[in-house]
Each structure stands twice: as C-alpha cells, then as structure tokens.
Design an enzyme around this catalytic site. Structure first.
Site, PDB file in Angstrom:
ATOM      1  N   LYS A 174       0.844  -1.193   0.000  1.00  0.00           N
ATOM      2  CA  LYS A 174       0.000   0.000   0.000  1.00  0.00           C
ATOM      3  C   LYS A 174       0.880   1.245   0.000  1.00  0.00           C
ATOM      4  O   LYS A 174       1.648   1.462   0.921  1.00  0.00           O
ATOM      5  CB  LYS A 174      -0.917  -0.017   1.222  1.00  0.00           C
ATOM      6  CG  LYS A 174      -1.845  -1.231   1.263  1.00  0.00           C
ATOM      7  CD  LYS A 174      -2.752  -1.249   2.466  1.00  0.00           C
ATOM      8  CE  LYS A 174      -2.013  -1.386   3.767  1.00  0.00           C
ATOM      9  NZ  LYS A 174      -2.893  -1.650   4.921  1.00  0.00           N
ATOM     10  N   THR A 205      -8.801   9.688   8.074  1.00  0.00           N
ATOM     11  CA  THR A 205      -8.502   8.408   7.415  1.00  0.00           C
ATOM     12  C   THR A 205      -8.288   7.275   8.422  1.00  0.00           C
ATOM     13  O   THR A 205      -7.707   6.248   8.079  1.00  0.00           O
ATOM     14  CB  THR A 205      -7.248   8.548   6.538  1.00  0.00           C
ATOM     15  OG1 THR A 205      -6.151   9.019   7.355  1.00  0.00           O
ATOM     16  CG2 THR A 205      -7.471   9.522   5.395  1.00  0.00           C
ATOM     17  N   GLY A 207      -8.584   4.011  10.305  1.00  0.00           N
ATOM     18  CA  GLY A 207      -9.186   2.724   9.973  1.00  0.00           C
ATOM     19  C   GLY A 207      -9.034   2.296   8.527  1.00  0.00           C
ATOM     20  O   GLY A 207      -9.586   1.270   8.122  1.00  0.00           O
ATOM     21  N   THR A 208      -8.258   3.042   7.746  1.00  0.00           N
ATOM     22  CA  THR A 208      -8.133   2.735   6.319  1.00  0.00           C
ATOM     23  C   THR A 208      -7.616   1.314   6.082  1.00  0.00           C
ATOM     24  O   THR A 208      -8.162   0.572   5.256  1.00  0.00           O
ATOM     25  CB  THR A 208      -7.182   3.746   5.649  1.00  0.00           C
ATOM     26  OG1 THR A 208      -7.647   5.062   5.892  1.00  0.00           O
ATOM     27  CG2 THR A 208      -7.120   3.503   4.154  1.00  0.00           C
ATOM     28  N   GLY A 209      -6.543   0.927   6.777  1.00  0.00           N
ATOM     29  CA  GLY A 209      -5.950  -0.384   6.548  1.00  0.00           C
ATOM     30  C   GLY A 209      -6.872  -1.516   6.949  1.00  0.00           C
ATOM     31  O   GLY A 209      -6.999  -2.523   6.218  1.00  0.00           O
ATOM     32  N   CYS A 210      -7.538  -1.384   8.097  1.00  0.00           N
ATOM     33  CA  CYS A 210      -8.495  -2.406   8.543  1.00  0.00           C
ATOM     34  C   CYS A 210      -9.627  -2.543   7.530  1.00  0.00           C
ATOM     35  O   CYS A 210     -10.052  -3.653   7.178  1.00  0.00           O
ATOM     36  CB  CYS A 210      -9.082  -2.034   9.898  1.00  0.00           C
ATOM     37  SG  CYS A 210      -7.874  -1.770  11.208  1.00  0.00           S
TER      38      CYS A 210
END
Length: 273
Positions: A174, A205, A207-210
C-alpha cells in the site's frame, strides 16, 4: 439466502474507527455476515491509543473454534495480534481452516502507537505470513518486517519481493504514504496489478488499513479472484476515505457506509459491492 461468512481476528477500537468495529461495518456494507474474534482491547479515540490489553491465548482460541466449528467461515481477516504467542496461535488456526486469509500485519496505529510487540515480528514473518492468501502491509509495516524503506513508487517492487519471500501467496504493497496518487501494487511474484486512485484532501482516514483488508476478505468470500477482490476493495475504500468525517479532536474515521448512502441517492453512479 445466507450471505457469505467472514471472520475478523483483531483488536477492539473503542472509538469505532478501526479494528473489529471497522471490520464489521465494512462487512455489513459489502453484503457479507461478519463475525469476530477479539484479540485485544484498546482504549482509543481520535487522538491516539491510551491503553491496550491483549486477551489470553485460550480466549482467542476458544472464540475462533466456537465460530468456525459451528457456523463455518469462507474467509478470514487478521489485524492487531499484539504478541508473538497470539501471532503463532492465529497462524496455527488459519493453517487448519483452509479458507482465504487476508493478513493485515498491523504494527502501529494511525497515530504512531505500537500495536505489535517487537518480539512478535519474527513470528509474523515465519508463522503468519506463510499462511496468508493476501498480505496487506503499508510502507511502515514493510520497513518493520523487511528493512526495505520505500521512498517512491519505483521501490514498491523491491518491497513486494521482500514480503513475498516470507511465503504469502499474494502481497498488496500500500503506497498511501507516498506523494501523488494513492497507488498500490498487488503481485504474486509472477503477475503485477497496479491500482491507482486520486488522493483525497481529507485527513480523516482512521481505519483505512483495517477497512481495506476486510473489504478484500469480503470479496474473496463472495468468490472473487484475488485481483478482482483487491480492485473492488480499493474502489470501496477510496470512497470511504473521500467521505471520512471529523470525530473528536483528532483524526476522524473513514465512512464505512458511504456506498449505502450513495445507493439511496437518485441518479448516483453504482458502486461495486
């Protein structure tokens, strides 16, 4: 008809923006039934993580077996695992389940708070990544796991090769921390898929990865191929970032329900869910 079944194995975010709360919201938005194994509890808000407490291995194992042995599951997503013991336990459980596994190797929070013990890195490399269908590290996690520091898009192939050397079937590097468009690289070492999206001027932003990892798991549970699942998940999380909203005094969350709201707007373009 019963929807596809997806299990998140992750920590709880009391602020509701990341962790199992974000995972379950994403799963609902994408039309699958979300279930959870809580690995840790955090005291967390828009300003950071004020405390974290991991659960005993016995509690994590019991939750997992309770869900999988009775209800079943079609994809699993992992997030915060906190310790080497929990990483190894979850790796063992995933290895015996035989469904697609999306491993988000969570190391630090959006605010820079550590969520994985340094002693757990080797377990992540040698135990968990080898059972991953897709690993989804950001650039900080790539550096933590491999020592490879990516400064530009050109370095993403080296990062992918380094992560693939630990054994996941696919890796999604990412590139959200780079400048310019939000570009990610998905590869299994043989084929490459570059995914690009405009960068939205929105600092909310959390919580983007979860959210991205849960969206990938949701699409895999629906029977999508890995490239299809990741492309659909990228579309979903891009919209969620664009709709992120202020919450508290710090970094707000992405909007997990953005597509549902958009679907209710007359004349709005369709989103792949």
């Amino acid at each position: 008809m019963r929807p596809p079944l997806v299990l998140t194995v992750a920590g709880s975010d009391s602020g509701g923006g990341a962790g199992i709360q974000a995972d379950l919201k994403t799963m609902l938005a994408l039309g699958v039934h979300g279930m959870s194994v809580v690995t840790a509890v955090t005291a967390q808000n828009s300003l950071g993580v004020q405390g974290a407490w991991e659960l005993p291995v016995e509690a994590v194992r019991a939750q997992y077996r309770s869900v999988v042995d009775d209800i079943g599951v079609q994809a699993v997503k992992t997030g915060m695992l906190a310790s080497a013991e929990l990483v190894e336990t979850v790796a063992e459980l995933l290895g015996s389940t035989g469904v697609p596994a999306v491993v988000d190797p969570v190391g630090v929070s959006k605010h820079g708070d550590s969520l994985l013990a340094s002693t757990a890195l080797e377990s992540m490399r040698r135990k968990l990544l080898p059972v991953a269908t897709v690993a989804t590290p950001n650039l900080d996690e790539v550096a933590q796991l491999t020592g490879v520091r990516v400064e530009s898009e050109a370095g993403m192939r080296e990062a992918a090769d380094a992560v693939l050397s630990f054994g996941p079937a696919w890796v999604l590097i990412k590139g959200g921390h780079l400048s310019g468009d939000a570009v990610d690289l998905l590869t299994d070492g043989a084929e490459e898929h570059w995914l690009r999206a405009p960068r939205h001027d929105n600092r909310h932003t959390h919580g983007t990865g979860c959210t991205l990892a849960s969206a990938i798991a949701s699409q895999l549970a629906k029977g999508r191929s890995v490239p299809e699942a990741v492309a659909d998940a990228k579309d979903y999380v891009t919209g969620a970032i664009a709709s992120g909203f202020a919450l508290g005094g710090g970094i707000g969350p992405v909007d997990h329900g953005w597509a549902l709201k958009r679907d209710l707007t007359p004349g709005a373009p369709a989103v792949r869910c």
